[in-house]
Design a protein around this motif. Structure first.
Motif, PDB file in Angstrom:
ATOM      1  N   UNK A 176      44.901  15.710  42.578  1.00 45.25           N
ATOM      2  CA  UNK A 176      45.505  15.784  41.463  1.00 45.25           C
ATOM      3  C   UNK A 176      46.461  16.740  41.023  1.00 45.25           C
ATOM      4  N   UNK A 177      46.292  17.530  42.107  1.00 42.24           N
ATOM      5  CA  UNK A 177      48.075  18.595  41.808  1.00 42.24           C
ATOM      6  C   UNK A 177      49.241  17.893  42.587  1.00 42.24           C
ATOM      7  N   UNK A 178      49.088  16.784  43.403  1.00 37.85           N
ATOM      8  CA  UNK A 178      50.440  16.308  43.530  1.00 37.85           C
ATOM      9  C   UNK A 178      51.096  15.450  42.323  1.00 37.85           C
ATOM     10  N   UNK A 179      50.139  14.602  41.560  1.00 42.48           N
ATOM     11  CA  UNK A 179      50.187  14.109  40.675  1.00 42.48           C
ATOM     12  C   UNK A 179      51.092  14.567  39.431  1.00 42.48           C
ATOM     13  N   UNK A 180      49.992  15.708  39.556  1.00 41.69           N
ATOM     14  CA  UNK A 180      50.898  17.171  38.485  1.00 41.69           C
ATOM     15  C   UNK A 180      52.414  17.876  38.645  1.00 41.69           C
ATOM     16  N   UNK A 181      52.142  17.942  40.229  1.00 41.07           N
ATOM     17  CA  UNK A 181      53.583  17.928  40.419  1.00 41.07           C
ATOM     18  C   UNK A 181      54.225  17.481  40.225  1.00 41.07           C
ATOM     19  N   UNK A 182      54.432  15.717  41.082  1.00 42.36           N
ATOM     20  CA  UNK A 182      55.463  14.829  40.473  1.00 42.36           C
ATOM     21  C   UNK A 182      55.914  14.553  39.043  1.00 42.36           C
ATOM     22  N   UNK A 183      54.682  14.510  38.043  1.00 50.80           N
ATOM     23  CA  UNK A 183      55.291  14.953  36.827  1.00 50.80           C
ATOM     24  C   UNK A 183      56.323  15.852  36.317  1.00 50.80           C
ATOM     25  N   UNK A 201      42.588  23.723  32.724  1.00 54.73           N
ATOM     26  CA  UNK A 201      43.563  24.854  33.660  1.00 54.73           C
ATOM     27  C   UNK A 201      44.507  23.988  34.954  1.00 54.73           C
ATOM     28  N   UNK A 202      44.763  22.779  34.713  1.00 52.57           N
ATOM     29  CA  UNK A 202      46.102  21.851  34.957  1.00 52.57           C
ATOM     30  C   UNK A 202      46.900  22.393  34.115  1.00 52.57           C
ATOM     31  N   UNK A 204      47.339  24.212  31.953  1.00 51.79           N
ATOM     32  CA  UNK A 204      47.595  26.409  31.941  1.00 51.79           C
ATOM     33  C   UNK A 204      48.898  26.384  33.100  1.00 51.79           C
ATOM     34  N   UNK A 205      48.892  25.013  34.202  1.00 52.47           N
ATOM     35  CA  UNK A 205      49.405  25.895  35.978  1.00 52.47           C
ATOM     36  C   UNK A 205      50.972  24.646  35.316  1.00 52.47           C
ATOM     37  N   UNK A 206      50.805  23.713  34.826  1.00 55.38           N
ATOM     38  CA  UNK A 206      52.309  22.954  34.613  1.00 55.38           C
ATOM     39  C   UNK A 206      52.755  22.175  33.636  1.00 55.38           C
ATOM     40  N   UNK A 207      51.556  22.787  32.484  1.00 53.87           N
ATOM     41  CA  UNK A 207      53.126  22.175  31.101  1.00 53.87           C
ATOM     42  C   UNK A 207      53.504  23.508  30.720  1.00 53.87           C
ATOM     43  N   UNK A 208      54.442  23.228  30.664  1.00 55.53           N
ATOM     44  CA  UNK A 208      55.749  24.011  29.411  1.00 55.53           C
ATOM     45  C   UNK A 208      55.059  24.147  28.390  1.00 55.53           C
TER      46      UNK A 208
END
Length: 259
Positions: A176-183, A201-202, A204-208
């Motif tokens: 899941x972390x990898x997929x969000x990093x790819x996106x 949580x994802x 908050x961490x990955x979205x602009x």
């Protein structure tokens, strides 16, 4: 960079209104997370943004042009859509399923990939750590493995707009972390990236940017720290939330049935 926007968007399921008066613009270079409770309209919004459903009112524009006026072939090259829980209904090999993402560019599934098509497929498989799945029939893959191959398919399109409906729902925490990093990287190359998530949580961490839907309307739209405030989420979900800070990122935690 591209811009995808809605004008007074209203969407119905039969006679039941699902989205009402949605006015929002999504810019290239930005990852936007769409969050909200079940039935809030997240999937409906993504399907309309992809041009798969017809609005009851209002419209959608891509770079100022009505989405409905853009030729289907061009639309398929510019917008890549990953449905929630996407399935393959025949036993394609993993690599061949990813090659479907190149059909809008004129790829021929009747012969081996070559040139730009082959490079895009192989790169997409590597980005989601699915090279080892490329020669396996997709009906033999686990749900999580299949989800990674499906994500590779939309990456292979190299589209200006990437729409993903719950792309991490069946993935273990690492993938899941990898997929969000790819996106996130897709946004980094300038694409419009819009992802629906239940994992706050994802978001908050990955979205602009985070858009909160509730009752068919946008109730918050802003950076994660603004849109994911407990007061906003408690009103949207009807439960209590608490916050913790991890490495400087404020995380919201579902806490109680009482707001």
């Amino acid at each position: 960079m591209s811009c995808l926007s809605t004008r007074g968007l209203a969407c119905h399921h039969g006679s039941r209104p699902v989205l009402t008066g949605v006015e929002i613009a999504f810019a290239g270079g930005e990852l936007t997370a769409i969050v909200g409770p079940n039935g809030a309209g997240k999937t409906t919004l993504l399907r309309h943004l992809a041009g798969l459903d017809t609005p009851a009112a209002g419209g959608i524009e891509l770079d100022g042009a009505p989405l409905s006026a853009i030729a289907l072939g061009l639309r398929a090259r510019r917008i890549a859509y990953l449905a929630q829980g996407a399935h393959a209904y025949w036993p394609l090999l993993g690599r061949d399923l990813v090659r479907l993402g190149r059909l809008p560019h004129g790829a021929d599934l009747g012969r081996p990939s070559s040139g730009a098509d082959g490079d895009a497929v192989e790169q997409a498989l590597r980005r989601v750590d699915a090279v080892a799945l490329a020669a396996r029939p997709v009906d033999t893959l686990s749900q999580g493995e299949r989800a990674r191959v499906m994500l590779a398919r939309i990456l292979a399109t190299e589209a200006d707009v990437v729409l993903a409906d719950e792309p991490v729902a069946s993935l273990d925490p690492g993938y899941a972390l990898d997929a969000m990093a790819v996106l996130r990287a897709e946004a980094g190359r300038g694409a419009v990236v819009i992802v629906s998530l239940h994992d706050l949580g994802l978001a908050a961490r990955f979205a602009d940017r985070v858009v909160v839907l509730a009752g068919g309307r946008v109730v918050a739209d802003g950076g994660p720290s603004a849109a994911l405030r407990p007061a906003v989420l408690e009103a949207a979900y009807g439960i209590g939330f608490r916050t913790v800070t991890v490495d400087g990122v404020v995380q919201v935690v579902a806490w109680s049935r009482q707001p």
